[in-house]
Design a protein around this motif. Structure first.
Motif, PDB file in Angstrom:
ATOM      1  N   LEU A  85       7.251  97.207 -30.463  1.00  0.00           N
ATOM      2  CA  LEU A  85       7.564  96.951 -31.864  1.00  0.00           C
ATOM      3  C   LEU A  85       6.982  95.611 -32.329  1.00  0.00           C
ATOM      4  O   LEU A  85       6.392  95.514 -33.410  1.00  0.00           O
ATOM      5  CB  LEU A  85       9.082  96.928 -32.068  1.00  0.00           C
ATOM      6  N   ASP A  86       7.140  94.583 -31.502  1.00  0.00           N
ATOM      7  CA  ASP A  86       6.626  93.261 -31.870  1.00  0.00           C
ATOM      8  C   ASP A  86       5.115  93.280 -32.040  1.00  0.00           C
ATOM      9  O   ASP A  86       4.561  92.567 -32.888  1.00  0.00           O
ATOM     10  CB  ASP A  86       7.007  92.236 -30.795  1.00  0.00           C
ATOM     11  N   ALA A  87       4.434  94.110 -31.237  1.00  0.00           N
ATOM     12  CA  ALA A  87       2.975  94.169 -31.290  1.00  0.00           C
ATOM     13  C   ALA A  87       2.468  95.003 -32.466  1.00  0.00           C
ATOM     14  O   ALA A  87       1.465  94.655 -33.094  1.00  0.00           O
ATOM     15  CB  ALA A  87       2.426  94.725 -29.983  1.00  0.00           C
ATOM     16  N   HIS A  88       3.162  96.107 -32.771  1.00  0.00           N
ATOM     17  CA  HIS A  88       2.636  97.058 -33.752  1.00  0.00           C
ATOM     18  C   HIS A  88       3.378  97.057 -35.091  1.00  0.00           C
ATOM     19  O   HIS A  88       2.801  97.419 -36.119  1.00  0.00           O
ATOM     20  CB  HIS A  88       2.655  98.475 -33.172  1.00  0.00           C
ATOM     21  N   PHE A  89       4.652  96.685 -35.084  1.00  0.00           N
ATOM     22  CA  PHE A  89       5.438  96.697 -36.319  1.00  0.00           C
ATOM     23  C   PHE A  89       6.246  95.406 -36.444  1.00  0.00           C
ATOM     24  O   PHE A  89       7.480  95.441 -36.580  1.00  0.00           O
ATOM     25  CB  PHE A  89       6.376  97.912 -36.342  1.00  0.00           C
ATOM     26  N   PRO A  90       5.590  94.255 -36.386  1.00  0.00           N
ATOM     27  CA  PRO A  90       6.334  92.985 -36.442  1.00  0.00           C
ATOM     28  C   PRO A  90       7.102  92.797 -37.740  1.00  0.00           C
ATOM     29  O   PRO A  90       8.110  92.094 -37.768  1.00  0.00           O
ATOM     30  CB  PRO A  90       5.229  91.933 -36.293  1.00  0.00           C
ATOM     31  N   ASP A  91       6.661  93.455 -38.807  1.00  0.00           N
ATOM     32  CA  ASP A  91       7.323  93.303 -40.107  1.00  0.00           C
ATOM     33  C   ASP A  91       8.684  93.979 -40.156  1.00  0.00           C
ATOM     34  O   ASP A  91       9.513  93.649 -40.995  1.00  0.00           O
ATOM     35  CB  ASP A  91       6.434  93.884 -41.213  1.00  0.00           C
ATOM     36  N   ARG A  92       8.917  94.936 -39.239  1.00  0.00           N
ATOM     37  CA  ARG A  92      10.178  95.674 -39.297  1.00  0.00           C
ATOM     38  C   ARG A  92      10.872  95.785 -37.949  1.00  0.00           C
ATOM     39  O   ARG A  92      11.845  96.526 -37.808  1.00  0.00           O
ATOM     40  CB  ARG A  92       9.931  97.073 -39.853  1.00  0.00           C
ATOM     41  N   ALA A  93      10.387  95.050 -36.949  1.00  0.00           N
ATOM     42  CA  ALA A  93      10.926  95.184 -35.590  1.00  0.00           C
ATOM     43  C   ALA A  93      12.437  94.960 -35.549  1.00  0.00           C
ATOM     44  O   ALA A  93      13.187  95.741 -34.947  1.00  0.00           O
ATOM     45  CB  ALA A  93      10.217  94.211 -34.650  1.00  0.00           C
ATOM     46  N   ALA A  94      12.895  93.902 -36.186  1.00  0.00           N
ATOM     47  CA  ALA A  94      14.326  93.595 -36.163  1.00  0.00           C
ATOM     48  C   ALA A  94      15.134  94.686 -36.858  1.00  0.00           C
ATOM     49  O   ALA A  94      16.221  95.070 -36.396  1.00  0.00           O
ATOM     50  CB  ALA A  94      14.582  92.244 -36.828  1.00  0.00           C
ATOM     51  N   LYS A  95      14.607  95.200 -37.945  1.00  0.00           N
ATOM     52  CA  LYS A  95      15.302  96.252 -38.687  1.00  0.00           C
ATOM     53  C   LYS A  95      15.388  97.535 -37.870  1.00  0.00           C
ATOM     54  O   LYS A  95      16.427  98.219 -37.859  1.00  0.00           O
ATOM     55  CB  LYS A  95      14.580  96.508 -40.009  1.00  0.00           C
ATOM     56  N   VAL A  96      14.312  97.875 -37.179  1.00  0.00           N
ATOM     57  CA  VAL A  96      14.308  99.078 -36.341  1.00  0.00           C
ATOM     58  C   VAL A  96      15.369  98.972 -35.256  1.00  0.00           C
ATOM     59  O   VAL A  96      16.164  99.895 -35.041  1.00  0.00           O
ATOM     60  CB  VAL A  96      12.917  99.299 -35.709  1.00  0.00           C
TER      61      VAL A  96
END
Length: 356
Positions: free
Chosen positions: A278-289
């Motif tokens: 998640l941090d590598a590919h979706f850093p904008d929403r990692a925490a939300k996921v």
């Protein structure tokens, strides 16, 4: 942030700490400068090691799983699905559930012979054998090893029921075996389609066939008279959940008899691998996921409880179930899973039981 290997799923290759195995990760400060020193990470080659198990049928007594036995022709899976719950099994072999799981594979060429031996045993009680429950039976190396096909040939000879779950359209290669079995009520196939977005699919499951090829496989299976279903599992909140209805619509268009879904599960080493992905590919929403996943899993990354692990809990899980039920009714995908016949089974030719 972990660096991404070309066409691989996991971004890490650290070992499991459950078994006190030595860490393969180098010092973090050095890793920060690795790209500057060595350039981009090179592609990892896939290796295959022959495994010689003594038995091939795995038994299962989990109360929330619909089958009690399965066959896994391979260990590890080149598809590289980041969420794969089978990743932790590589830790038992002193290998990483990360990149090792998708690059250091094991093939079991004796599987058809071992299966024949098991079916020939006196007192064997026939129940459907599930393929694709741990790693994909039609991952790319099946094109060369053909172990899955060899096992299907044994089951076809014995009129033994089989269920297959796969992300690959390679299953259509074996229509010549599966269609006659389906005509007798002995075979069913579930194709996994988690996203129709090529970019998301290439990130979530980097070496699996394109989603359109999988849907085309469903249509080919149905045209051959083989019961075919579509699995949306796992649904990843904030990443793939918005596609649920569209995938089900396309599944219906392809002729699928029904659909199935589970919220994403993150057991053992899968959780840190998923977080790094998640941090590598979706850093904008990692925490939300992760916050949403934890809301489904009782405040944890994973819920191992038999009664809730497949369904999830809380408002998010209930919303997914409601959306799924509405779409299933809308697209005619609420047909119960077909019950395969068991009464046609006969032991393999040459088995001792046929002498009496």
């Amino acid at each position: 942030m972990a660096k991404v290997r070309p066409v691989r799923g996991a971004t890490l290759n650290s070992d499991s700490t459950r078994f006190n195995l030595p860490q393969r990760e180098a010092d973090g400060d050095w890793l920060d400068d690795q790209t500057a020193i060595d350039g981009e990470l090179p592609p990892l080659r896939t290796t295959v090691t022959i495994e010689k198990p003594k038995t091939i049928i795995a038994r299962n007594q989990s109360p929330d799983i619909a089958f009690d036995r399965s066959v896994n022709p391979y260990r590890g899976c080149e598809h590289g699905c980041i969420y794969c719950f089978a990743r932790p099994t590589h830790a038992f072999h002193d290998l990483s559930p990360g990149l090792d799981f998708e690059t250091k594979l094991f093939a079991k060429p004796d599987a058809p012979a071992l299966l024949r031996e098991a079916l020939a045993k006196r007192g064997y009680a026939c129940q459907p054998i599930a393929f694709g429950t741990n790693t994909d039976p039609y991952q790319p190396i099946e094109a060369h090893w053909r172990i899955t096909r060899g096992c299907i040939e044994v089951l076809a000879e014995c009129d033994h029921p089989i269920t297959i779950t796969t992300k690959s359209d390679r299953v259509t290669r074996d229509i010549d075996l599966l269609a006659p079995m389906a005509a007798k009520g002995l075979s069913a196939v579930m194709i996994s389609v988690t996203s129709l977005d090529p970019k998301i699919a290439a990130t979530v499951e980097p070496r699996a066939p394109h989603p359109e090829r999988r849907l085309a496989a469903v249509a080919k299976l149905r045209a051959a008279g083989i019961p075919a279903y579509v699995s949306l599992s796992p649904v990843i909140p904030q990443v793939t959940d918005h596609e649920m209805e569209h995938i089900m619509e396309r599944a219906a268009e392809a002729g699928a008899l029904g659909c199935f879904f589970l919220p994403v599960r993150l057991p053992h080493e899968v959780a840190p691998l998923f977080r790094a992905w998640l941090d590598a590919h979706f850093p904008d929403r990692a925490a939300k996921v992760m916050a949403t996943i934890q809301s489904i899993r009782g405040g944890r990354d994973n819920d191992p409880d038999f009664h809730t692990r497949m369904r999830g809990q809380g408002p998010w899980a209930e919303l997914l179930r409601t959306r799924f039920k509405i779409a299933a009714r809308r697209y005619g995908l609420d047909t119960p899973y077909i019950a395969l016949r068991r009464d046609l089974f006969r032991p393999p030719a040459g088995a001792q039981g046929e002498l009496f």
